[in-house]
Design a protein around this motif. Structure first.
Motif, PDB file in Angstrom:
ATOM      1  N   GLY A  40       0.869  -1.223  -0.048  1.00  0.00           N
ATOM      2  CA  GLY A  40      -0.222   0.101   0.055  1.00  0.00           C
ATOM      3  C   GLY A  40       0.688   1.292   0.054  1.00  0.00           C
ATOM      4  N   GLY A  41       1.975   1.234   0.531  1.00  0.00           N
ATOM      5  CA  GLY A  41       2.777   2.288   0.346  1.00  0.00           C
ATOM      6  C   GLY A  41       3.227   3.006  -0.908  1.00  0.00           C
ATOM      7  N   LEU A  42       3.142   2.069  -1.777  1.00  0.00           N
ATOM      8  CA  LEU A  42       3.419   2.399  -3.346  1.00  0.00           C
ATOM      9  C   LEU A  42       2.196   2.976  -4.111  1.00  0.00           C
ATOM     10  N   THR A  43       1.131   3.109  -3.346  1.00  0.00           N
ATOM     11  CA  THR A  43      -0.095   3.359  -4.133  1.00  0.00           C
ATOM     12  C   THR A  43      -0.069   4.741  -4.680  1.00  0.00           C
ATOM     13  N   ASP A  44       0.157   5.865  -4.009  1.00  0.00           N
ATOM     14  CA  ASP A  44       0.238   7.151  -4.630  1.00  0.00           C
ATOM     15  C   ASP A  44       1.218   7.335  -5.795  1.00  0.00           C
ATOM     16  N   PRO A  45       2.414   7.041  -5.772  1.00  0.00           N
ATOM     17  CA  PRO A  45       3.188   7.161  -6.958  1.00  0.00           C
ATOM     18  C   PRO A  45       2.573   5.986  -8.131  1.00  0.00           C
ATOM     19  N   ALA A  46       2.018   5.130  -7.760  1.00  0.00           N
ATOM     20  CA  ALA A  46       1.670   4.096  -8.664  1.00  0.00           C
ATOM     21  C   ALA A  46       0.214   4.591  -9.398  1.00  0.00           C
ATOM     22  N   GLU A  47      -0.435   5.057  -8.741  1.00  0.00           N
ATOM     23  CA  GLU A  47      -1.775   5.862  -9.362  1.00  0.00           C
ATOM     24  C   GLU A  47      -1.299   7.001 -10.103  1.00  0.00           C
ATOM     25  N   LEU A  48      -0.496   7.878  -9.556  1.00  0.00           N
ATOM     26  CA  LEU A  48       0.136   8.896 -10.365  1.00  0.00           C
ATOM     27  C   LEU A  48       0.559   8.512 -11.794  1.00  0.00           C
ATOM     28  N   PRO A 104       6.309  -4.468 -35.686  1.00  0.00           N
ATOM     29  CA  PRO A 104       5.653  -4.661 -34.425  1.00  0.00           C
ATOM     30  C   PRO A 104       4.137  -4.298 -34.793  1.00  0.00           C
ATOM     31  N   TRP A 105       3.169  -4.740 -34.047  1.00  0.00           N
ATOM     32  CA  TRP A 105       2.089  -4.517 -33.863  1.00  0.00           C
ATOM     33  C   TRP A 105       1.517  -3.586 -32.537  1.00  0.00           C
ATOM     34  N   GLY A 106       2.423  -3.307 -31.649  1.00  0.00           N
ATOM     35  CA  GLY A 106       2.137  -2.352 -30.762  1.00  0.00           C
ATOM     36  C   GLY A 106       3.468  -2.156 -29.828  1.00  0.00           C
ATOM     37  N   LYS A 107       2.926  -1.461 -28.785  1.00  0.00           N
ATOM     38  CA  LYS A 107       3.952  -1.310 -27.515  1.00  0.00           C
ATOM     39  C   LYS A 107       3.519  -1.096 -26.312  1.00  0.00           C
ATOM     40  N   LYS A 108       4.379  -1.576 -25.249  1.00  0.00           N
ATOM     41  CA  LYS A 108       3.988  -1.521 -23.848  1.00  0.00           C
ATOM     42  C   LYS A 108       5.014  -0.192 -23.365  1.00  0.00           C
ATOM     43  N   THR A 109       4.181   0.840 -22.910  1.00  0.00           N
ATOM     44  CA  THR A 109       4.870   1.571 -22.349  1.00  0.00           C
ATOM     45  C   THR A 109       4.801   1.598 -20.661  1.00  0.00           C
ATOM     46  N   TRP A 110       6.007   1.289 -19.994  1.00  0.00           N
ATOM     47  CA  TRP A 110       5.923   0.837 -18.661  1.00  0.00           C
ATOM     48  C   TRP A 110       6.736   1.663 -17.838  1.00  0.00           C
ATOM     49  N   ALA A 111       6.615   1.421 -16.521  1.00  0.00           N
ATOM     50  CA  ALA A 111       7.509   1.882 -15.552  1.00  0.00           C
ATOM     51  C   ALA A 111       7.357   1.053 -14.285  1.00  0.00           C
ATOM     52  N   GLU A 112       8.715   1.043 -13.486  1.00  0.00           N
ATOM     53  CA  GLU A 112       8.847   0.243 -12.302  1.00  0.00           C
ATOM     54  C   GLU A 112       9.202   0.858 -11.200  1.00  0.00           C
ATOM     55  N   LEU A 113       8.640   0.454 -10.063  1.00  0.00           N
ATOM     56  CA  LEU A 113       8.924   0.861  -8.715  1.00  0.00           C
ATOM     57  C   LEU A 113       9.480  -0.354  -7.756  1.00  0.00           C
ATOM     58  N   LYS A 114      10.378   0.221  -7.010  1.00  0.00           N
ATOM     59  CA  LYS A 114      10.852  -0.705  -6.200  1.00  0.00           C
ATOM     60  C   LYS A 114       9.848  -1.052  -4.924  1.00  0.00           C
ATOM     61  N   ALA A 115       9.733  -2.450  -4.460  1.00  0.00           N
ATOM     62  CA  ALA A 115       8.907  -2.939  -3.696  1.00  0.00           C
ATOM     63  C   ALA A 115       9.766  -3.060  -2.373  1.00  0.00           C
TER      64      ALA A 115
END
Length: 148
Positions: A46-54, A135-146
């Motif tokens: 739950g501590g990652l919720t704010d940055p992950a939602e943004l 390619p047919w598409g792309k995935k734009t992604w971000a990672e957070l440390k857990a």
């Protein structure tokens, strides 16, 4: 066997990942934030919720603004115990995300700057690349440390 009275525990990594397809429009951000909250709650992060939602909100906004796609797929994944992945898949592989600099008076253009500041790393992955068709598409992604 799990009954309706016994809550199921989410696996700490791997599956279940959370994935769902939605219309490619700004209003989808509300659904994205809900999916992020559910996934992080199941993983006790739950501590990652704010940055992950943004982050998911900005990824959705970028797809809605910069691609002609009618639908996008939202992803929240746990590739390993130390990382949470957040992504948006669209069918516009030629429209790649670029980290820019918005002017002081600009009303937009800060989404990827915000993601860059919040995420431990981010990028994009081209999907379904075939030599003849591309390619047919792309995935734009971000990672957070857990954090443990």
């Amino acid at each position: 066997m799990t009954s309706l009275r016994t809550p199921a525990e989410a696996a700490p990594t791997g599956h279940p990942a959370y994935s769902q397809t939605f219309p490619c429009e700004p209003e989808t951000a509300e659904h994205g934030r809900r999916i992020v909250r559910i996934a992080l709650g199941a993983w006790h992060l739950g501590g990652l919720t704010d940055p992950a939602e943004l982050i998911i909100s900005e990824l959705i906004a970028n797809a809605a603004r910069h691609t002609p796609c009618r639908s996008i797929r939202l992803l929240v994944e746990r590739p390993n115990p130390m990382r949470v992945g957040i992504g948006v898949v669209d069918k516009a592989p030629s429209l790649l995300p670029v980290l820019g600099r918005a002017g002081a008076d600009a009303e937009s253009g800060r989404g990827l700057v915000l993601i860059d500041a919040l995420a431990d790393r981010w990028g994009y992955t081209l999907l379904g690349s075939h030599r003849a068709r591309g390619p047919w598409g792309k995935k734009t992604w971000a990672e957070l440390k857990a954090a443990p």
